[in-house]
Design a protein around this motif. Structure first.
Motif, PDB file in Angstrom:
ATOM      1  N   ALA A   1       0.814  -1.354   0.077  1.00 23.19           N
ATOM      2  CA  ALA A   1       0.001   0.074  -0.056  1.00 23.19           C
ATOM      3  C   ALA A   1       1.045   1.165  -0.015  1.00 23.19           C
ATOM      4  O   ALA A   1       1.876   1.039   0.598  1.00 23.19           O
ATOM      5  CB  ALA A   1      -1.007  -0.012   1.169  1.00 23.19           C
ATOM      6  N   GLY A   2       0.604   2.295  -0.651  1.00 22.93           N
ATOM      7  CA  GLY A   2       1.372   3.371  -0.788  1.00 22.93           C
ATOM      8  C   GLY A   2       0.839   4.590  -0.109  1.00 22.93           C
ATOM      9  O   GLY A   2      -0.398   4.527   0.171  1.00 22.93           O
ATOM     10  N   PHE A   3       1.706   5.530   0.528  1.00 20.94           N
ATOM     11  CA  PHE A   3       1.221   6.713   1.125  1.00 20.94           C
ATOM     12  C   PHE A   3       1.981   7.727   0.664  1.00 20.94           C
ATOM     13  O   PHE A   3       3.104   7.389   0.283  1.00 20.94           O
ATOM     14  CB  PHE A   3       1.509   6.393   2.800  1.00 20.94           C
ATOM     15  CG  PHE A   3       0.979   5.323   3.324  1.00 20.94           C
ATOM     16  CD1 PHE A   3      -0.390   5.492   3.751  1.00 20.94           C
ATOM     17  CD2 PHE A   3       1.469   3.909   3.354  1.00 20.94           C
ATOM     18  CE1 PHE A   3      -1.144   4.119   4.540  1.00 20.94           C
ATOM     19  CE2 PHE A   3       0.909   2.820   3.815  1.00 20.94           C
ATOM     20  CZ  PHE A   3      -0.649   3.036   4.334  1.00 20.94           C
ATOM     21  N   LYS A   4       1.679   9.151   0.879  1.00 18.93           N
ATOM     22  CA  LYS A   4       2.300  10.191   0.654  1.00 18.93           C
ATOM     23  C   LYS A   4       2.058  11.198   1.487  1.00 18.93           C
ATOM     24  O   LYS A   4       0.807  11.287   2.139  1.00 18.93           O
ATOM     25  CB  LYS A   4       2.224  10.536  -1.057  1.00 18.93           C
ATOM     26  CG  LYS A   4       0.878  11.168  -1.154  1.00 18.93           C
ATOM     27  CD  LYS A   4       0.736  11.548  -2.708  1.00 18.93           C
ATOM     28  CE  LYS A   4       0.821  10.550  -3.647  1.00 18.93           C
ATOM     29  NZ  LYS A   4       0.546  11.025  -5.040  1.00 18.93           N
ATOM     30  N   LEU A   5       2.913  12.163   1.773  1.00 14.83           N
ATOM     31  CA  LEU A   5       2.652  13.194   2.707  1.00 14.83           C
ATOM     32  C   LEU A   5       3.224  14.575   1.834  1.00 14.83           C
ATOM     33  O   LEU A   5       4.279  14.443   1.278  1.00 14.83           O
ATOM     34  CB  LEU A   5       3.438  13.215   3.861  1.00 14.83           C
ATOM     35  CG  LEU A   5       3.612  14.397   4.731  1.00 14.83           C
ATOM     36  CD1 LEU A   5       2.175  14.588   5.567  1.00 14.83           C
ATOM     37  CD2 LEU A   5       4.674  14.103   5.926  1.00 14.83           C
ATOM     38  N   PHE A   6       2.422  15.462   1.597  1.00 18.55           N
ATOM     39  CA  PHE A   6       2.621  16.730   0.722  1.00 18.55           C
ATOM     40  C   PHE A   6       3.468  17.360   1.811  1.00 18.55           C
ATOM     41  O   PHE A   6       2.754  17.876   2.978  1.00 18.55           O
ATOM     42  CB  PHE A   6       1.288  17.347   0.376  1.00 18.55           C
ATOM     43  CG  PHE A   6       0.793  16.792  -0.770  1.00 18.55           C
ATOM     44  CD1 PHE A   6       1.389  16.635  -2.211  1.00 18.55           C
ATOM     45  CD2 PHE A   6      -0.301  15.620  -0.555  1.00 18.55           C
ATOM     46  CE1 PHE A   6       0.717  16.028  -3.337  1.00 18.55           C
ATOM     47  CE2 PHE A   6      -0.684  14.964  -1.660  1.00 18.55           C
ATOM     48  CZ  PHE A   6      -0.275  15.063  -3.039  1.00 18.55           C
TER      49      PHE A   6
ATOM     50  N   HIS B   1       4.802  20.793   1.040  1.00 14.16           N
ATOM     51  CA  HIS B   1       4.497  22.169   0.752  1.00 14.16           C
ATOM     52  C   HIS B   1       2.865  22.343  -0.094  1.00 14.16           C
ATOM     53  O   HIS B   1       2.484  21.283  -0.474  1.00 14.16           O
ATOM     54  CB  HIS B   1       5.642  22.656  -0.067  1.00 14.16           C
ATOM     55  CG  HIS B   1       5.795  21.994  -1.296  1.00 14.16           C
ATOM     56  ND1 HIS B   1       5.185  22.344  -2.501  1.00 14.16           N
ATOM     57  CD2 HIS B   1       6.746  21.069  -1.479  1.00 14.16           C
ATOM     58  CE1 HIS B   1       5.720  21.586  -3.386  1.00 14.16           C
ATOM     59  NE2 HIS B   1       6.611  20.763  -2.890  1.00 14.16           N
ATOM     60  N   ASP B   2       2.516  23.532  -0.085  1.00 17.68           N
ATOM     61  CA  ASP B   2       1.365  23.583  -0.782  1.00 17.68           C
ATOM     62  C   ASP B   2       1.417  23.387  -2.324  1.00 17.68           C
ATOM     63  O   ASP B   2       2.458  23.992  -3.013  1.00 17.68           O
ATOM     64  CB  ASP B   2       1.135  25.292  -0.674  1.00 17.68           C
ATOM     65  CG  ASP B   2      -0.290  25.453  -1.024  1.00 17.68           C
ATOM     66  OD1 ASP B   2      -1.349  24.612  -1.152  1.00 17.68           O
ATOM     67  OD2 ASP B   2      -0.517  26.592  -1.375  1.00 17.68           O
ATOM     68  N   THR B   3       0.648  22.349  -2.808  1.00 15.95           N
ATOM     69  CA  THR B   3       0.765  22.042  -4.258  1.00 15.95           C
ATOM     70  C   THR B   3      -0.506  21.403  -4.526  1.00 15.95           C
ATOM     71  O   THR B   3      -1.287  21.007  -3.489  1.00 15.95           O
ATOM     72  CB  THR B   3       1.821  20.831  -4.458  1.00 15.95           C
ATOM     73  OG1 THR B   3       1.863  20.619  -5.577  1.00 15.95           O
ATOM     74  CG2 THR B   3       1.629  19.416  -3.398  1.00 15.95           C
ATOM     75  N   PRO B   4      -0.819  21.543  -5.814  1.00 13.44           N
ATOM     76  CA  PRO B   4      -2.301  21.030  -6.284  1.00 13.44           C
ATOM     77  C   PRO B   4      -2.247  19.498  -5.898  1.00 13.44           C
ATOM     78  O   PRO B   4      -1.539  18.719  -6.169  1.00 13.44           O
ATOM     79  CB  PRO B   4      -2.419  21.259  -7.778  1.00 13.44           C
ATOM     80  CG  PRO B   4      -1.188  22.280  -7.914  1.00 13.44           C
ATOM     81  CD  PRO B   4      -0.136  22.274  -6.741  1.00 13.44           C
ATOM     82  N   GLN B   5      -3.211  19.289  -5.366  1.00 12.80           N
ATOM     83  CA  GLN B   5      -3.580  17.763  -4.898  1.00 12.80           C
ATOM     84  C   GLN B   5      -4.676  17.114  -5.512  1.00 12.80           C
ATOM     85  O   GLN B   5      -5.529  17.983  -6.049  1.00 12.80           O
ATOM     86  CB  GLN B   5      -3.704  17.537  -3.550  1.00 12.80           C
ATOM     87  CG  GLN B   5      -2.703  18.141  -2.622  1.00 12.80           C
ATOM     88  CD  GLN B   5      -2.780  18.178  -1.173  1.00 12.80           C
ATOM     89  OE1 GLN B   5      -3.669  17.182  -0.521  1.00 12.80           O
ATOM     90  NE2 GLN B   5      -2.229  18.836  -0.298  1.00 12.80           N
ATOM     91  N   THR B   6      -4.516  15.672  -5.942  1.00 13.70           N
ATOM     92  CA  THR B   6      -5.569  15.115  -6.392  1.00 13.70           C
ATOM     93  C   THR B   6      -6.082  13.849  -5.578  1.00 13.70           C
ATOM     94  O   THR B   6      -5.168  13.566  -4.842  1.00 13.70           O
ATOM     95  CB  THR B   6      -5.152  14.619  -8.038  1.00 13.70           C
ATOM     96  OG1 THR B   6      -4.409  13.674  -7.828  1.00 13.70           O
ATOM     97  CG2 THR B   6      -4.835  15.645  -8.910  1.00 13.70           C
ATOM     98  N   PRO B   7      -7.261  13.692  -5.634  1.00 14.80           N
ATOM     99  CA  PRO B   7      -7.856  12.803  -4.785  1.00 14.80           C
ATOM    100  C   PRO B   7      -7.100  11.233  -4.953  1.00 14.80           C
ATOM    101  O   PRO B   7      -6.472  11.078  -5.987  1.00 14.80           O
ATOM    102  CB  PRO B   7      -9.073  12.608  -4.836  1.00 14.80           C
ATOM    103  CG  PRO B   7      -9.438  13.168  -6.368  1.00 14.80           C
ATOM    104  CD  PRO B   7      -8.355  14.106  -6.528  1.00 14.80           C
TER     105      PRO B   7
END
Length: 157
Positions: free
Chosen positions: A144-149, A151-157
């Protein structure tokens, strides 16, 4: 199937590559093809790294796909080198004719030639067609993959 050439990306390919990213339904919300400067910086970093390859798929002289391949040395798996496939995109008008399969075959050959023991990739959870594609190529859904943004960046669901 049309003749497909896989080659390293050149700087003159950059507008087309960013256009491919922006043509994707998830990339449409985060990519800005009218502002190439941040992409030029990234292209230079990728293109000058001995641990990365940015490639394009070309047919009839037109760039119709792209993929990035990174090589990561790790301690796990007895210190094995692994390949990470990122950002495989084929233009929507050119899907279903073997370009993605040809590109993935090319990345697998590159990884084997470098002595990689494992090839990994991530795919957005909504891309069920892509998951089926990777499964047909022999990949297993193992993590299973995870990510943490960060900085402020356009995010997609």
């Amino acid at each position: 199937m049309p003749k497909i050439l896989i080659r390293r990306a050149a700087e003159q390919d950059l507008p087309r590559l960013v256009g491919l990213l922006a043509a994707d339904r998830l990339g449409a919300a985060r990519e800005t093809p009218q502002e190439l400067d941040p992409y030029r910086k990234a292209f230079t970093a990728i293109n000058t790294s001995p641990h990365q390859i940015l490639a394009v798929a070309e047919t009839t002289g037109v760039v119709v796909g792209t993929v990035q391949l990174s090589f990561l040395q790790g301690l796990a798996w007895r210190g094995s080198l692994r390949a990470l496939t990122e950002a495989l995109y084929v233009h929507p008008d050119h899907r279903g004719i073997g370009i993605g399969t040809t590109m993935m075959g090319w990345t697998i050959r590159q990884a084997r030639a470098r002595g990689c023991a494992i090839m990994e990739l991530t795919s957005h959870q909504s891309r069920t067609d892509a998951h089926d594609f990777y499964t047909r190529l022999g990949f297993t859904h193992s993590h299973a993959g995870f990510k943490l943004f960060l900085h402020d960046t356009p995010q997609t669901p």
